[in-house]
Design a protein around this motif. Structure first.
Motif, PDB file in Angstrom:
ATOM      1  N   LEU A  90      40.484  39.692  32.455  1.00 30.42           N
ATOM      2  CA  LEU A  90      42.035  40.450  33.023  1.00 30.42           C
ATOM      3  C   LEU A  90      41.701  39.656  34.894  1.00 30.42           C
ATOM      4  CD1 LEU A  90      43.497  42.276  33.669  1.00 30.42           C
ATOM      5  CD2 LEU A  90      41.681  43.893  34.947  1.00 30.42           C
ATOM      6  N   HIS A  91      40.915  39.279  35.385  1.00 32.11           N
ATOM      7  CA  HIS A  91      41.036  38.747  36.796  1.00 32.11           C
ATOM      8  C   HIS A  91      41.554  37.191  36.191  1.00 32.11           C
ATOM      9  CE1 HIS A  91      37.182  35.831  35.884  1.00 32.11           C
ATOM     10  NE2 HIS A  91      36.316  36.955  35.532  1.00 32.11           N
ATOM     11  N   VAL A  94      44.831  37.384  35.966  1.00 26.82           N
ATOM     12  CA  VAL A  94      45.777  37.666  37.271  1.00 26.82           C
ATOM     13  C   VAL A  94      45.803  36.035  38.409  1.00 26.82           C
ATOM     14  CG1 VAL A  94      45.371  38.499  39.072  1.00 26.82           C
ATOM     15  CG2 VAL A  94      45.841  39.844  37.273  1.00 26.82           C
ATOM     16  N   HIS A  95      44.209  35.202  38.530  1.00 25.70           N
ATOM     17  CA  HIS A  95      44.420  34.656  39.105  1.00 25.70           C
ATOM     18  C   HIS A  95      45.148  33.387  38.765  1.00 25.70           C
ATOM     19  CE1 HIS A  95      42.467  31.801  41.868  1.00 25.70           C
ATOM     20  NE2 HIS A  95      42.444  31.134  40.494  1.00 25.70           N
ATOM     21  N   THR A 148      45.142  47.809  30.969  1.00 23.61           N
ATOM     22  CA  THR A 148      43.763  48.506  31.181  1.00 23.61           C
ATOM     23  C   THR A 148      43.710  49.567  31.108  1.00 23.61           C
ATOM     24  OG1 THR A 148      44.138  48.800  33.513  1.00 23.61           O
ATOM     25  CG2 THR A 148      42.395  47.167  33.297  1.00 23.61           C
ATOM     26  N   LEU A 156      41.816  51.832  40.239  1.00 25.82           N
ATOM     27  CA  LEU A 156      41.871  50.239  39.828  1.00 25.82           C
ATOM     28  C   LEU A 156      43.272  49.224  40.446  1.00 25.82           C
ATOM     29  CD1 LEU A 156      39.629  47.969  38.437  1.00 25.82           C
ATOM     30  CD2 LEU A 156      40.848  48.671  36.124  1.00 25.82           C
ATOM     31  N   THR A 159      43.372  48.681  43.510  1.00 24.97           N
ATOM     32  CA  THR A 159      42.586  47.770  44.619  1.00 24.97           C
ATOM     33  C   THR A 159      42.319  46.273  44.406  1.00 24.97           C
ATOM     34  OG1 THR A 159      40.626  49.521  44.588  1.00 24.97           O
ATOM     35  CG2 THR A 159      39.851  47.494  44.270  1.00 24.97           C
ATOM     36  N   VAL A 160      42.923  46.092  42.809  1.00 24.71           N
ATOM     37  CA  VAL A 160      43.488  44.726  41.690  1.00 24.71           C
ATOM     38  C   VAL A 160      43.932  44.247  42.992  1.00 24.71           C
ATOM     39  CG1 VAL A 160      43.562  43.531  40.349  1.00 24.71           C
ATOM     40  CG2 VAL A 160      41.898  45.293  40.403  1.00 24.71           C
ATOM     41  N   VAL A 163      43.084  43.040  46.721  1.00 22.05           N
ATOM     42  CA  VAL A 163      42.203  42.244  46.729  1.00 22.05           C
ATOM     43  C   VAL A 163      43.043  40.685  46.826  1.00 22.05           C
ATOM     44  CG1 VAL A 163      40.777  41.049  45.484  1.00 22.05           C
ATOM     45  CG2 VAL A 163      40.479  43.280  46.643  1.00 22.05           C
ATOM     46  N   SER A 164      43.831  40.759  45.214  1.00 20.83           N
ATOM     47  CA  SER A 164      44.711  38.981  44.313  1.00 20.83           C
ATOM     48  C   SER A 164      45.305  38.965  46.039  1.00 20.83           C
ATOM     49  CB  SER A 164      45.802  39.498  43.457  1.00 20.83           C
ATOM     50  OG  SER A 164      44.753  40.258  42.297  1.00 20.83           O
ATOM     51  N   MET A 191      38.981  32.120  45.421  1.00 21.45           N
ATOM     52  CA  MET A 191      38.129  32.955  44.590  1.00 21.45           C
ATOM     53  C   MET A 191      36.658  33.188  44.534  1.00 21.45           C
ATOM     54  SD  MET A 191      38.262  35.397  41.962  1.00 21.45           S
ATOM     55  CE  MET A 191      40.105  35.455  41.106  1.00 21.45           C
TER      56      MET A 191
END
Lengths: 199, 199
Positions: A90-91, A94-95, A148, A156, A159-160, A163-164, A191
DNA sequence: ACATTAATGGCACTCAGCGCCACAATGCAA
DNA sequence: TTGCATTGTGGCGCTGAGTGCCATTAATGT
């Protein structure tokens, strides 16, 4: 909502006297010349050759002008995220999407870097941008929620999203200081710094 | 800067007609009653029984009223960070300090939750708060720079500052939705979510 | 021609915020 | 007690963003 947000399906009625792009350009010239706060909506209206009142039909506020048609680029962002492969973390999805989204075409007018510099160095624009960032975050939040199987209001995804945005802002600030690195590299580095920080 | 920012060393001159606390309280009552945007500075001045002009000597803008004397609490934050033990990881030191900083006394006036709810649910306040967040981040950035022997303008401290704010904001948003959990718990959970996200 | 449609732009208003400045209320010194 | 320095008050008038109202203009379609 905005006059050009939907492609003009009819050509009936009086044609517009200007365009978002034209206003953006004229305003940007004034901003760089005498500064954002020292430029009034009246100044911009005169430069475009249009009534002050008309300006407010193209942009809801003076603060919105430097962002241009950001809501439209968000739809592209949504598509980029959806096209991320299902078999990566997932990260990672997104990244990569954030990186792709920020790989702006070189011929953007006004130039992407100048625009971001104006936004990130003008206090009133910094403040106003939060509302734009919220839209940007929402795109991520909804993507994470979908992947998810959670609700967009759950902790969650939220928060993502936050943070992104944090990583992106940190990368952009570095980008404006050191003109050597690309925004792609700086996003990767942000990152990496986060991973180092968390041990 | 603000009239009460330094403890009044002299009692010379005309005494103040009001105080930050009194204005804050009166304004908050009006905000909750008729809403932030529907309350003018004139309304608040009348409620306090003071001239509109005087209000601007206590708070630089209407948007600053809900934040109260935030700059003073930041000094406490700085102290908390400095007292963090040297033998724990950097992220642990920052996280614990953020938790401690946000463990507000129960008798805060106006109540901490009400204040945060107002700030986080009013668009104009959300926007303005960025400038406050920047001050908050700077405290973290300087701490991280000191501990790692880097410059406050370096990428790592900056990224940590942004990410820490991201976690705090995410926790606060959860806090306002579900009144069951404590902000401490939610800050812990946000950190856990980030770790889970990064795999 | 004439109706319809859609955009323009002027006018007047509210409100935040600021510079200016006369004035009020205190302590202190002569 | 009188005067003076000090410090906060608050009225006045201005700029500039943003809004509602609405007459006007410029296009299309019949």
């Amino acid at each position: 909502m905005t006059p050009e947000s939907a492609p003009p399906r009819t050509t009936v009625g009086r044609p517009g006297a200007t365009s978002h792009a034209e206003i953006e350009q004229a305003a940007f010239d004034l901003f760089t010349d005498r500064g954002f706060d020292q430029t009034t909506m009246g100044d911009i209206a005169d430069a475009v050759g249009v009534g002050r009142r008309t300006l407010f039909r193209y942009f809801p506020s003076k603060n919105d002008i430097p962002w241009g048609q950001f809501d439209r680029t968000l739809e592209a962002f949504r598509l980029i995220l959806d096209q991320a492969p299902r078999d990566i973390a997932l990260h990672e999805a997104v990244h990569r999407s954030v990186v792709t989204f920020n790989a702006f075409p070189d011929d953007a007018r006004p130039p992407h870097r100048d625009r971001m510099r104006l936004i990130l160095s003008t206090p009133s624009l910094q403040a106003h941008s939060v509302l734009r960032y919220a839209d940007w975050r929402r795109v991520i939040v909804e993507f994470v929620a979908r992947r998810t199987g959670q609700d967009p209001t759950d902790a969650l995804p939220r928060t993502v999203g936050h943070v992104s945005l944090a990583l992106a802002l940190s990368a952009y600030e570095s980008w404006l200081e050191q003109q050597s690195s690309s925004i792609t590299t700086l996003l990767d580095e942000a990152m990496a710094e986060l991973r180092w920080y968390l041990k």
